[in-house]
Design a protein around this motif. Sequence first.
Motif, PDB file in Angstrom:
ATOM      1  N   HIS A   1     -36.818 -14.776 -13.715  1.00  0.00           N
ATOM      2  CA  HIS A   1     -36.610 -16.213 -13.493  1.00  0.00           C
ATOM      3  C   HIS A   1     -37.382 -17.030 -14.523  1.00  0.00           C
ATOM      4  O   HIS A   1     -36.858 -17.994 -15.096  1.00  0.00           O
ATOM      5  CB  HIS A   1     -37.062 -16.573 -12.080  1.00  0.00           C
ATOM      6  CG  HIS A   1     -37.148 -18.043 -11.831  1.00  0.00           C
ATOM      7  ND1 HIS A   1     -36.031 -18.851 -11.760  1.00  0.00           N
ATOM      8  CD2 HIS A   1     -38.216 -18.867 -11.653  1.00  0.00           C
ATOM      9  CE1 HIS A   1     -36.399 -20.100 -11.539  1.00  0.00           C
ATOM     10  NE2 HIS A   1     -37.720 -20.133 -11.478  1.00  0.00           N
ATOM     11  N   ALA A   2     -38.612 -16.637 -14.789  1.00  0.00           N
ATOM     12  CA  ALA A   2     -39.442 -17.384 -15.742  1.00  0.00           C
ATOM     13  C   ALA A   2     -38.960 -17.200 -17.173  1.00  0.00           C
ATOM     14  O   ALA A   2     -39.113 -18.099 -17.999  1.00  0.00           O
ATOM     15  CB  ALA A   2     -40.896 -16.935 -15.616  1.00  0.00           C
ATOM     16  N   ALA A   3     -38.367 -16.053 -17.479  1.00  0.00           N
ATOM     17  CA  ALA A   3     -37.979 -15.776 -18.862  1.00  0.00           C
ATOM     18  C   ALA A   3     -36.702 -16.488 -19.260  1.00  0.00           C
ATOM     19  O   ALA A   3     -36.605 -17.049 -20.366  1.00  0.00           O
ATOM     20  CB  ALA A   3     -37.817 -14.272 -19.075  1.00  0.00           C
ATOM     21  N   THR A   4     -35.686 -16.483 -18.383  1.00  0.00           N
ATOM     22  CA  THR A   4     -34.370 -16.998 -18.777  1.00  0.00           C
ATOM     23  C   THR A   4     -33.782 -17.997 -17.796  1.00  0.00           C
ATOM     24  O   THR A   4     -32.686 -18.501 -18.028  1.00  0.00           O
ATOM     25  CB  THR A   4     -33.375 -15.834 -18.961  1.00  0.00           C
ATOM     26  OG1 THR A   4     -33.285 -15.091 -17.726  1.00  0.00           O
ATOM     27  CG2 THR A   4     -33.836 -14.897 -20.066  1.00  0.00           C
ATOM     28  N   ASP A   5     -34.481 -18.297 -16.681  1.00  0.00           N
ATOM     29  CA  ASP A   5     -34.018 -19.298 -15.717  1.00  0.00           C
ATOM     30  C   ASP A   5     -32.582 -19.013 -15.265  1.00  0.00           C
ATOM     31  O   ASP A   5     -31.729 -19.896 -15.231  1.00  0.00           O
ATOM     32  CB  ASP A   5     -34.102 -20.707 -16.310  1.00  0.00           C
ATOM     33  CG  ASP A   5     -34.085 -21.787 -15.217  1.00  0.00           C
ATOM     34  OD1 ASP A   5     -34.220 -21.437 -14.039  1.00  0.00           O
ATOM     35  OD2 ASP A   5     -33.933 -22.977 -15.563  1.00  0.00           O
ATOM     36  N   GLY A   6     -32.301 -17.759 -14.921  1.00  0.00           N
ATOM     37  CA  GLY A   6     -30.965 -17.341 -14.539  1.00  0.00           C
ATOM     38  C   GLY A   6     -30.448 -16.292 -15.494  1.00  0.00           C
ATOM     39  O   GLY A   6     -31.063 -16.016 -16.535  1.00  0.00           O
ATOM     40  N   PRO A   7     -29.325 -15.650 -15.194  1.00  0.00           N
ATOM     41  CA  PRO A   7     -28.781 -14.633 -16.105  1.00  0.00           C
ATOM     42  C   PRO A   7     -28.491 -15.233 -17.483  1.00  0.00           C
ATOM     43  O   PRO A   7     -28.024 -16.360 -17.594  1.00  0.00           O
ATOM     44  CB  PRO A   7     -27.480 -14.199 -15.405  1.00  0.00           C
ATOM     45  CG  PRO A   7     -27.647 -14.585 -13.982  1.00  0.00           C
ATOM     46  CD  PRO A   7     -28.501 -15.814 -13.975  1.00  0.00           C
ATOM     47  N   TRP A   8     -28.779 -14.452 -18.515  1.00  0.00           N
ATOM     48  CA  TRP A   8     -28.500 -14.899 -19.884  1.00  0.00           C
ATOM     49  C   TRP A   8     -27.061 -14.509 -20.220  1.00  0.00           C
ATOM     50  O   TRP A   8     -26.775 -13.389 -20.595  1.00  0.00           O
ATOM     51  CB  TRP A   8     -29.496 -14.258 -20.852  1.00  0.00           C
ATOM     52  CG  TRP A   8     -29.328 -14.711 -22.271  1.00  0.00           C
ATOM     53  CD1 TRP A   8     -28.443 -15.655 -22.744  1.00  0.00           C
ATOM     54  CD2 TRP A   8     -30.048 -14.256 -23.416  1.00  0.00           C
ATOM     55  NE1 TRP A   8     -28.575 -15.809 -24.101  1.00  0.00           N
ATOM     56  CE2 TRP A   8     -29.545 -14.965 -24.549  1.00  0.00           C
ATOM     57  CE3 TRP A   8     -31.060 -13.324 -23.604  1.00  0.00           C
ATOM     58  CZ2 TRP A   8     -30.034 -14.745 -25.828  1.00  0.00           C
ATOM     59  CZ3 TRP A   8     -31.549 -13.112 -24.881  1.00  0.00           C
ATOM     60  CH2 TRP A   8     -31.041 -13.812 -25.981  1.00  0.00           C
ATOM     61  N   ILE A   9     -26.154 -15.453 -20.079  1.00  0.00           N
ATOM     62  CA  ILE A   9     -24.737 -15.267 -20.408  1.00  0.00           C
ATOM     63  C   ILE A   9     -24.455 -16.100 -21.641  1.00  0.00           C
ATOM     64  O   ILE A   9     -24.636 -17.316 -21.634  1.00  0.00           O
ATOM     65  CB  ILE A   9     -23.835 -15.700 -19.239  1.00  0.00           C
ATOM     66  CG1 ILE A   9     -24.129 -14.835 -18.003  1.00  0.00           C
ATOM     67  CG2 ILE A   9     -22.362 -15.579 -19.618  1.00  0.00           C
ATOM     68  CD1 ILE A   9     -23.375 -15.266 -16.765  1.00  0.00           C
ATOM     69  N   ASP A  10     -24.001 -15.448 -22.714  1.00  0.00           N
ATOM     70  CA  ASP A  10     -23.892 -16.132 -23.992  1.00  0.00           C
ATOM     71  C   ASP A  10     -22.659 -15.637 -24.750  1.00  0.00           C
ATOM     72  O   ASP A  10     -22.064 -14.617 -24.407  1.00  0.00           O
ATOM     73  CB  ASP A  10     -25.160 -15.890 -24.824  1.00  0.00           C
ATOM     74  CG  ASP A  10     -25.487 -17.053 -25.744  1.00  0.00           C
ATOM     75  OD1 ASP A  10     -24.575 -17.847 -26.042  1.00  0.00           O
ATOM     76  OD2 ASP A  10     -26.657 -17.156 -26.171  1.00  0.00           O
ATOM     77  N   ASP A  11     -22.294 -16.364 -25.790  1.00  0.00           N
ATOM     78  CA  ASP A  11     -21.183 -15.987 -26.665  1.00  0.00           C
ATOM     79  C   ASP A  11     -21.734 -15.297 -27.904  1.00  0.00           C
ATOM     80  O   ASP A  11     -22.697 -15.775 -28.505  1.00  0.00           O
ATOM     81  CB  ASP A  11     -20.388 -17.225 -27.093  1.00  0.00           C
ATOM     82  CG  ASP A  11     -19.830 -17.993 -25.911  1.00  0.00           C
ATOM     83  OD1 ASP A  11     -19.399 -17.341 -24.944  1.00  0.00           O
ATOM     84  OD2 ASP A  11     -19.828 -19.238 -25.947  1.00  0.00           O
ATOM     85  N   GLY A  12     -21.109 -14.186 -28.287  1.00  0.00           N
ATOM     86  CA  GLY A  12     -21.590 -13.489 -29.469  1.00  0.00           C
ATOM     87  C   GLY A  12     -20.924 -12.147 -29.641  1.00  0.00           C
ATOM     88  O   GLY A  12     -19.813 -11.903 -29.165  1.00  0.00           O
TER      89      GLY A  12
END
Length: 401
Positions: free
Chosen positions: A141-152
């Motif tokens: 939670h502290a690292a990414t404030d939720g799942p890291w969903i990204d384009d790439g």
Amino acid sequence: HDGAPGSGPGAAHAALPDGDGWRLGAELGLHWADADGRYPVASRPGLLLQGSAPREQGRRLALEHATLALGARRGAVGAVLALGGHDGEEPHVEAATVQFEAKAGQGLWRLALGRDTVGFGPVIDGAGHGGRFAQRPLALHAATDGPWIDDGLRLGWQAASEEDGPALRGAAAGLWRGRVFPGGPAGPAAPSLHLHLGWGGAELHLGAARLQPRARGAALALAGQEGHLHGPPDCREGLAQKVCFDGRVQLWLASLAWRPEGGAWRPLALALGAVRRAEDGLLYATGGEAALRSRLDGVWADATWQPAGPWALALRLERLASRHHLAGSGTALLAREAGLAGAAPVRRATLALSHGWAAGRLGDTRLALEAGHEQQAGTDTRRHVALRLHWQAAELFEGAW
């Protein structure tokens, strides 16, 4: 491909068939929780996130998460499309990827393009939605404030077989837009690296990522904003009611999982996870600016006892600590507005008892009762109980061609 570098976690990639054809999968999580105070906790001093508290979910039936995923494969080419939703939020695209596979030597290469979860192994990826516990580990939670969903894009290699001795079982490198937290609305692409090593029943995953966000905003800590965000506020649109950050973010992640291969301890599974988020840059708002040096360190340990049968007992112990140094003008005001004032270690312990049912193509269902408490120096102990229902059908409908 579960947990393999180059494949994403969760129900989305479970929908990708092994052979030529298509598959439709679904996942649903519900819970009812009661707590001493607000559930989930609105905020914790010392965490620089996006400034938006999760929605209040206490004493009502709440949607943890729901996913509908469609996968298809033709030869060495596969594609996945997944839609997800949270409590009180509009549906959003969680995965939209095309991947290409090729066997070479003693392994399998996989190139994936599109939107996906940036994965770092099953201990870290599986600690979120659909996991043994209602809340993600404090460290994630502290690292990414939720799942890291990204384009790439991501290029991964997976060993053809698992050797008994110590060996590299997989590796992956990715390049992401970096437009979601802890990235920002501007800045260069973000590289990631993931290594998977194993030795018998033990598996070690190591991960790292580097982001350079520009104009990354967060709602003021006192603004009381609520709801799930899929990207940080944009400081290029103005500084009103925002605290902003320009700089460098480095993520370091590690996990270790072990299950005895036989004997009386066979029902026991142990897992350790650790995350560090290091930020260096400029923190600024309408009242001033300061150089920021920030470190967040979190660890958790899971122990699960599941003998032959449907029952399982799981325990999670966690600790999160943060350190921040501000140098510049108006540092005291900036620290309060960013929520950094009063930083202190947080500890949490959670115990969950669950019972599962398998219904073939209709999926697996798990009913769990959990209880936990959380303590941060200077605050009251927060206790909670939750009744959870989780259902997943990875092969709800499928066909071949």
